[in-house]
Design a protein around this motif. Structure first.
Motif: not given
Ligand code: NAP
Length: 341
Positions: A163-167, A271-276, A133-137
């Motif tokens: 290489a992390g979770g979002v990356g 900014w991106e905040f996936m809980f917005t 969701l974070t990466a898509w948004e």
């Protein structure tokens, strides 16, 4: 007396090395009303947000249950639910303002959940929702990148922390969208992982980024997606962004960011905040269901892969403490999941 269920929670916000930083608890089993579905949890993932919430706050009167990623089976549905029925296999991130997913059963609004990818196990699916969701948004909405490969021809993106979770999901989505992807990674394992997951080039985030880009023949990038230390990378981002380019960060900072530095280039910062969406109950909150459904389609058609790298078995305090320690190390590659036995 209402029915009970097992969960993992905390009363005190403590360092993870303390025995009672996370504790096994018994709480009331919730019931689904309205748009909520009650999900029997099969697997959860641990994200940096779990560790940040765990480390921050007052003492709790009721156990605070963390967990913002899950895959499971719908047990029952509220009277207004139209997307799911009992028995459906779902995946979702949920919202930070409600009890988290580290429990036997969990309530989530149907509008932010989707059917899990059919080709994935529960644990493979649980690795995905929050980061996807974070990466898509960030990519398609905040940065306004087109989903059309032809439109993106010749355009480039720098992903800081590839290489992390979002990356790990962002590099795959950016590659799939036809962008030239430059990922940052500082160790041989993370370089290899990033290159295996869509990065055309890698550079090291421990060294200045613009000279490394120039060594690749890249003067400026059209987009930057920052997944680590926004303030630390700010000057590099200002220098590397193309005139009229766009920068998106997901990492909060206490430092002031000098937005004026972007003025001459007419560059944008967002900014991106996936809980917005679920936090503010925005009119388009159901977009998160659509995004997770699109991610499932891309997984099932083999365009992208799950980012799961490690599974711990047993949804209990001991295993979740182990997962928190790994995430807090700052050296995650892909995602760690804890599955119910
Ligand atoms: N706003 C939102 O909605 C949102 C959503 C998700 C995550 N986040 C935040 O975004 C951040 C990343 O989340 P994540 O799940 O991807 O974390 P993660 O999986 O823990 O990220 C680990 C990666 O970070 C890299 N890294 C470490 N130090 C770095 C540095 N100085 N510069 C660049 N990369 C560095 C590491 O690469 P090397 O080992 O190669 O150094 C490692 O692979 C966290 O702060 C998280 O809280 C925000």
């Amino acid at each position: 007396m209402s029915e009970q269920m097992n969960a993992v929670g905390l009363y005190k916000h403590l360092p993870i090395s303390e025995d009672n930083s996370l504790v096994d608890v018994t709480v009331d089993k919730p019931e689904a009303f309205g748009h909520d579905i009650l999900v029997k949890i099969q697997a959860v993932s641990v994200n940096p947000v779990d560790t940040k919430v765990r480390a921050n706050g007052e003492e709790e009167q009721e156990p605070k249950i963390l967990g913002y990623d899950a895959a499971g089976i719908v047990e029952s549905v509220g009277e207004e639910v139209s997307s799911f029925k009992p028995g459906d296999e779902v995946y979702y991130a949920g919202v930070i303002s409600r009890p988290g997913t580290n429990s036997e059963f969990h309530l989530v609004d149907e509008r932010i959940a989707a059917k899990k990818p059919q080709t994935l196990s529960f644990r493979e699916a649980a690795a995905l929702p929050l980061t996807s969701l974070t990466a898509w948004e960030a990519l398609y909405e905040r940065l306004g990148i087109s989903e059309d490969k032809d439109t993106n021809k010749g355009k480039s993106i720098l992903i800081i922390g590839a290489a992390g979770g979002v990356g790990s999901i962002a590099t795959q989505l950016a590659y799939d969208a036809g962008l030239t992807v430059i990922g940052t990674a500082s160790r041989q394992e993370t370089v290899t992982w990033a290159e295996d997951h869509g990065a055309h080039h890698t550079i090291n985030h421990r060294d200045p980024l613009p000279p490394q880009l120039r060594d690749l023949g890249i003067e400026h990038v059209d987009y930057i997606f920052c997944l680590s230390s926004t303030a630390e990378h700010w000057d590099n981002m200002v220098e590397a962004i193309a005139p009229q380019g766009k920068i998106c960060s997901i990492v909060e900072t206490e430092n002031q960011l000098d937005l004026t530095a972007l003025q001459q280039k007419s560059a944008a910062f967002v900014w991106e905040f996936m809980f917005t969406r679920p936090l503010f109950q925005t009119e388009d909150v159901q977009e998160q269901q659509r995004i997770l459904a699109r991610i499932a389609e891309k997984i099932d058609s083999n365009s992208i892969q799950t980012t799961l790298t490690e599974t711990l078995t047993g949804l209990n305090a001991k295993q979740l403490q182990e997962a928190h320690k790994k995430v807090e190390s700052g050296k995650m590659i892909g995602k760690i999941v804890v599955e119910a036995e």
